[in-house]
Scaffold this active site. Structure first.
Site, PDB file in Angstrom:
ATOM      1  N   GLY A 174       0.815  -1.203   0.000  1.00 44.80           N
ATOM      2  CA  GLY A 174       0.000   0.000   0.000  1.00 44.80           C
ATOM      3  C   GLY A 174       0.847   1.249   0.000  1.00 44.80           C
ATOM      4  O   GLY A 174       2.035   1.221   0.327  1.00 44.80           O
ATOM      5  N   THR A 186      -0.035   8.951   2.286  1.00 40.83           N
ATOM      6  CA  THR A 186       0.495  10.306   2.273  1.00 40.83           C
ATOM      7  C   THR A 186       1.936  10.360   2.743  1.00 40.83           C
ATOM      8  O   THR A 186       2.749  11.107   2.210  1.00 40.83           O
ATOM      9  CB  THR A 186      -0.372  11.203   3.169  1.00 40.83           C
ATOM     10  OG1 THR A 186      -1.735  11.102   2.758  1.00 40.83           O
ATOM     11  CG2 THR A 186       0.076  12.651   3.084  1.00 40.83           C
ATOM     12  N   PHE A 187       2.272   9.570   3.751  1.00 41.54           N
ATOM     13  CA  PHE A 187       3.577   9.682   4.387  1.00 41.54           C
ATOM     14  C   PHE A 187       4.570   8.616   3.957  1.00 41.54           C
ATOM     15  O   PHE A 187       5.742   8.713   4.277  1.00 41.54           O
ATOM     16  CB  PHE A 187       3.428   9.607   5.911  1.00 41.54           C
ATOM     17  CG  PHE A 187       2.604  10.725   6.475  1.00 41.54           C
ATOM     18  CD1 PHE A 187       2.712  12.005   5.966  1.00 41.54           C
ATOM     19  CD2 PHE A 187       1.706  10.492   7.493  1.00 41.54           C
ATOM     20  CE1 PHE A 187       1.952  13.040   6.469  1.00 41.54           C
ATOM     21  CE2 PHE A 187       0.941  11.518   8.014  1.00 41.54           C
ATOM     22  CZ  PHE A 187       1.063  12.800   7.499  1.00 41.54           C
ATOM     23  N   GLY A 188       4.145   7.577   3.284  1.00 39.35           N
ATOM     24  CA  GLY A 188       5.090   6.526   2.943  1.00 39.35           C
ATOM     25  C   GLY A 188       4.428   5.327   2.308  1.00 39.35           C
ATOM     26  O   GLY A 188       3.375   5.432   1.679  1.00 39.35           O
ATOM     27  N   GLN A 189       5.069   4.175   2.507  1.00 37.33           N
ATOM     28  CA  GLN A 189       4.637   2.945   1.869  1.00 37.33           C
ATOM     29  C   GLN A 189       4.632   1.804   2.881  1.00 37.33           C
ATOM     30  O   GLN A 189       5.277   1.883   3.922  1.00 37.33           O
ATOM     31  CB  GLN A 189       5.573   2.612   0.698  1.00 37.33           C
ATOM     32  CG  GLN A 189       5.619   3.682  -0.376  1.00 37.33           C
ATOM     33  CD  GLN A 189       6.754   3.455  -1.368  1.00 37.33           C
ATOM     34  OE1 GLN A 189       7.837   3.012  -0.999  1.00 37.33           O
ATOM     35  NE2 GLN A 189       6.506   3.755  -2.625  1.00 37.33           N
ATOM     36  N   ASP A 233     -10.666   6.467  14.079  1.00 37.00           N
ATOM     37  CA  ASP A 233     -10.645   6.244  12.627  1.00 37.00           C
ATOM     38  C   ASP A 233     -11.146   4.846  12.272  1.00 37.00           C
ATOM     39  O   ASP A 233     -10.543   4.153  11.462  1.00 37.00           O
ATOM     40  CB  ASP A 233      -9.231   6.459  12.078  1.00 37.00           C
ATOM     41  CG  ASP A 233      -9.232   6.720  10.578  1.00 37.00           C
ATOM     42  OD1 ASP A 233     -10.284   7.118  10.043  1.00 37.00           O
ATOM     43  OD2 ASP A 233      -8.185   6.517   9.929  1.00 37.00           O
TER      44      ASP A 233
END
Length: 787
Positions: A399, A402-405, A518
């Site tokens: 996946g 926004t911040f990484g993988q 969330d």
């Protein structure tokens, strides 16, 4: 009131005063909130069932034939070809989780843009409040005559691409001043300082006997880590068994290994309330067991595997669960056994035969046995316990966010498969998300130490000068969203099962003063047996007691509670129960109860709209449960009085045995199809099909390293002292500014308060430059929109 309505629905310029620079919802007029604190309900025909439009996840073409039309809405073709439960305004949005299908750290969901971070965890672990009884296996049966065994052991695939190799050095030789605490929160002595890993457990699945299956395979679970065997290497003969029964006995159905009058051997898994007759079982399980789970073939088989696996051991009294399935008959359950290997010191158990049994009284299982052996090796001071990226083979991308993988990785020393979340420090600092990122790691450490059965466990955390790394258990069943998207909706029993396990997960979090914030299908994972695991704590907040409030405007639009939008006094942990109500409505009905064409209308629906139940989908008890969760007044919402215990007492769960559920002894209504421990078929092909070699080249093209001042923002993420990171950074920068340097051992939960981090962040943020293509527009991240 007019001004408030205009500001809420986009017709005015009213904004709530806040020290945060992020968009926040306006306050509510108390009179209007009191008038609308309950959800009115309407019904319309089931023909109006629909599947909402979700945007960031790929949907196979055949799925369009399974979806239904939303009332008064024409089906529209999306550019991505996706159908999701998200509004069409998010069609071009970036994924709200970094994982297409993964573990709790898989997601990279972030909070409101430019929002000042919430408080850090200012305390260490609490005492473990969940102490399930350890059920020790007591069998001592004589082994049958030796059979032919294959000499070919399980071998790893030789053609796996390895994006990273050894280009990142290791900092294992550095002698850091480490502060470590144990599972109960006690600080360990310097002599016992180490990573959470205390040793390794080697388990060998040798063979099985009298298994009525065509394609049997085994799922081993230990401390939330999973191992799935491949197909048997060979099959032995099927003579009359030395256990005193022949193979033809299975023609009339396998015997229930949990009947007290059966056989001389003791039960492998003591069951609470096992004395209940089948007729006394709750109705839900009578319905489950009325359809045979197992249609036996005429002849039994004796599969021989000789497959071994190694688990990293964290706890001291953990159970090893061994379940056998038949892949040829829709993953039919054949039986399981649980044992508790001794991990207090080096220990070795020679091969032994274990009797397979049912998970619950009345369940149909095979009458076979399985032969295993195990060996535990405790780490000493000579064993390496510092880890970094070079200690893992990178297998597949799972996946992006926004911040990484997020990657599927294999740990080199044990061959254990994990999920690794890689977060870019530059993007984190640029978006001012340091506190939430470290807070996610802290909550994972706390929940892992408390051994919650329905929360993904954190195994390692470390950092390099450019990235942060979180390594968690890999859940091969993928995201619940993947299966919900594939099937459209679930029946009530399946939805109830997932909801019940989620309640236990939320109960654990709330009892530890953590609000999740969330809850959605993308953040719920399935393990190889079909149980859920909650993941992605990027938006969670710790240290929030029952009466405590917080004000951060964050979450995913369709799951936001009305008090997040309207109440200027803040909100409580009750927001999680509102999201749970939305989730169970989605699972059973097939769409979001507050869907709208645009975000402002969706906010309006959440604040004042009616909830429309389709006919004949939810039982009266189910509707009552959802209505109780979707009460707009959080003080009157189901759970406001006694938190999750109030939900558990609702008539909707009258047929749930919560003790059995917590012990994972209730058969899941769905079992993901898994062919191996690296199987990624339950994950989104949009990510898993990416070329890992190309990803390797992108990672090797490192950006300009961060300054020591910015690096100081991340102190405490690992078990190193303040000087070690700077020293290591200085050496690696002089050696090669474009080579990602070494890494560190797992992290320390004793982190600095957010005030210190914020001060550093404000001083250093202007020095940073971030490539604009590394992140999406802020308004499209996680459903965050200006009111």
């Amino acid at each position: 009131m007019v001004d408030f309505a205009k500001s809420l629905f986009g017709f005015g310029n009213y904004k709530k005063e806040s020290s945060s620079q992020s968009p926040t919802p306006p306050p509510s007029a108390h009179s209007s909130q009191e008038q609308h604190h309950k959800s009115n309900t309407e019904e319309y025909p089931q023909s109006h069932l629909s599947q909402q439009q979700h945007s960031h996840r790929y949907q196979p073409p055949h799925m369009s034939e399974q979806s239904h039309q939303f009332p008064q809405q024409q089906q529209q073709q999306q550019q991505s070809g996706t159908n999701k439960f998200f509004p069409k305004t998010l069609v071009s949005a970036a994924p709200t989780t970094a994982v297409a299908n993964h573990s709790s750290v898989y997601g990279t969901t972030s909070t409101t843009t430019n929002n000042y971070p919430e408080a850090y965890l200012n305390q260490t672990f609490k005492n473990n409040i969940y102490n399930p009884q350890q059920q020790q296996q007591q069998q001592a049966q004589q082994p049958p005559p030796e059979q032919q065994q294959s000499s070919a052991p399980y071998q790893n695939s030789a053609n796996i691409q390895q994006p990273y190799g050894n280009q990142w050095g290791s900092s294992q030789d550095q002698d850091a001043n480490i502060i470590t605490i144990d599972k109960t929160g006690n600080k360990l002595s310097p002599a016992s300082r180490d990573s959470p890993i205390k040793g390794k457990l080697k388990v060998t699945i040798l063979e099985a006997k009298d298994i009525f299956a065509t394609q049997p395979y085994v799922v081993c679970s230990f401390e939330s880590s999973e191992f799935v065997t491949n197909a048997p290497d060979s099959y032995g003969k099927s003579p009359v068994s030395s256990f005193g029964h022949n193979n033809n006995q299975g023609h009339n159905g396998p015997r229930n290994m949990y009947n007290s009058n059966h056989g001389p051997s003791p039960k492998a898994l003591p069951m609470k309330n096992s004395g209940n007759l089948f007729g006394q079982r709750p109705s839900m399980y009578q319905r489950q067991l009325s359809t045979p789970h197992l249609n036996l073939p005429n002849d039994s088989s004796n599969p021989i595997w000789n497959h071994d696996t190694i688990f990293d051991v964290v706890g001291s009294k953990s159970e090893l669960d061994i379940s056998v399935y038949d892949g040829a008959r829709d993953d039919a359950f054949l039986g399981h056994v649980r044992i508790s290997p001794s991990t207090d010191k080096n220990n070795k158990n020679e091969s032994e035969w274990l009797q397979l049994g049912a998970r619950i009284t009345g369940e149909t299982v095979s009458s076979g046995h399985i032969k295993i052996k195990w060996e535990y090796t405790s780490f000493d001071n000579n064993i390496k316990r510092s880890y970094g990226p070079d200690d893992f083979h990178f297998l597949r991308l799972l996946g992006k966010g926004t911040f990484g993988q997020v990657f599927q990785v294999r740990k080199k020393d044990t061959n254990r498969v994990y999920a690794m979340k890689i977060l870019s420090k530059k993007v984190i600092v640029k978006k001012k998300e340091i506190a939430h990122t470290i807070g996610e790691r802290n909550i994972l450490v706390r929940t892992s130490a408390a051994s919650s059965p329905f929360i993904v466990g954190l195994k390692f955390s470390f950092q390099t000068p450019s990235d942060l790394f979180l390594v968690t258990d890999f859940m091969s069943g993928g995201e619940l969203f993947f299966h919900l998207q594939k099937e459209g909706r679930f029946n009530e029993d399946r939805s109830k099962f997932y909801t019940a396990e989620l309640i236990l997960a939320l109960e654990h979090l709330h009892d530890n003063d953590i609000v999740y914030r969330d809850l959605k299908p993308e953040n719920i994972l399935l393990d190889a047996n079909g149980h859920i695991a909650l993941c992605d704590f990027g938006l969670s907040k710790a240290d929030l007691n029952m009466d405590g409030t917080t004000n951060t405007f964050c979450g995913t639009t369709e799951y936001l509670a009305p008090e997040v939008l309207l109440d200027e006094q803040g909100y409580t942990k009750m927001v999680d129960f509102w999201s749970l109500g939305v989730l169970i409505f989605e699972m059973t009905c097939g769409w979001s109860p507050f869907h709208a064409e645009n975000t402002q209308q969706m906010y309006k629906n959440i604040a004042f709209g009616k909830v429309r139940f389709p006919k004949d989908v939810l039982s009266p008890e189910g509707r009552s449960f959802v209505k109780g969760l979707l009460n707009r007044n959080p003080k009157h919402r189901l759970g406001a009085t006694d938190d999750a215990r109030e939900l558990k007492a609702h008539p909707f769960f009258a047929d749930i045995d919560w003790d059995l559920l917590r012990a994972k002894n209730i058969p899941p209504p769905f079992k993901p199809h898994i062919v191996s421990e690296t199987d990624i078929s339950n994950f989104d092909t949009e990510f898993t099909s990416e070329n890992t070699s190309a990803l390797k080249r992108q990672m090797e093209m490192a950006t300009t390293p961060l300054s020591p001042g910015i690096q100081a923002n991340f102190k405490g993420f690992t078990y190193v002292d303040d000087s070690t990171m700077d020293d290591h950074f200085a050496r690696s920068y002089r050696a090669n500014a474009f080579r990602p340097p070494g890494s560190f051992i797992p992290g320390d939960p004793n982190l600095p308060p957010d005030e210190e981090v914020l001060a550093e962040q404000i001083e250093e943020e202007d020095e940073m430059e971030v490539d604009e293509d590394q992140h999406m527009d802020d308004e499209f991240v996680n459903g965050r929109f200006d009111l």
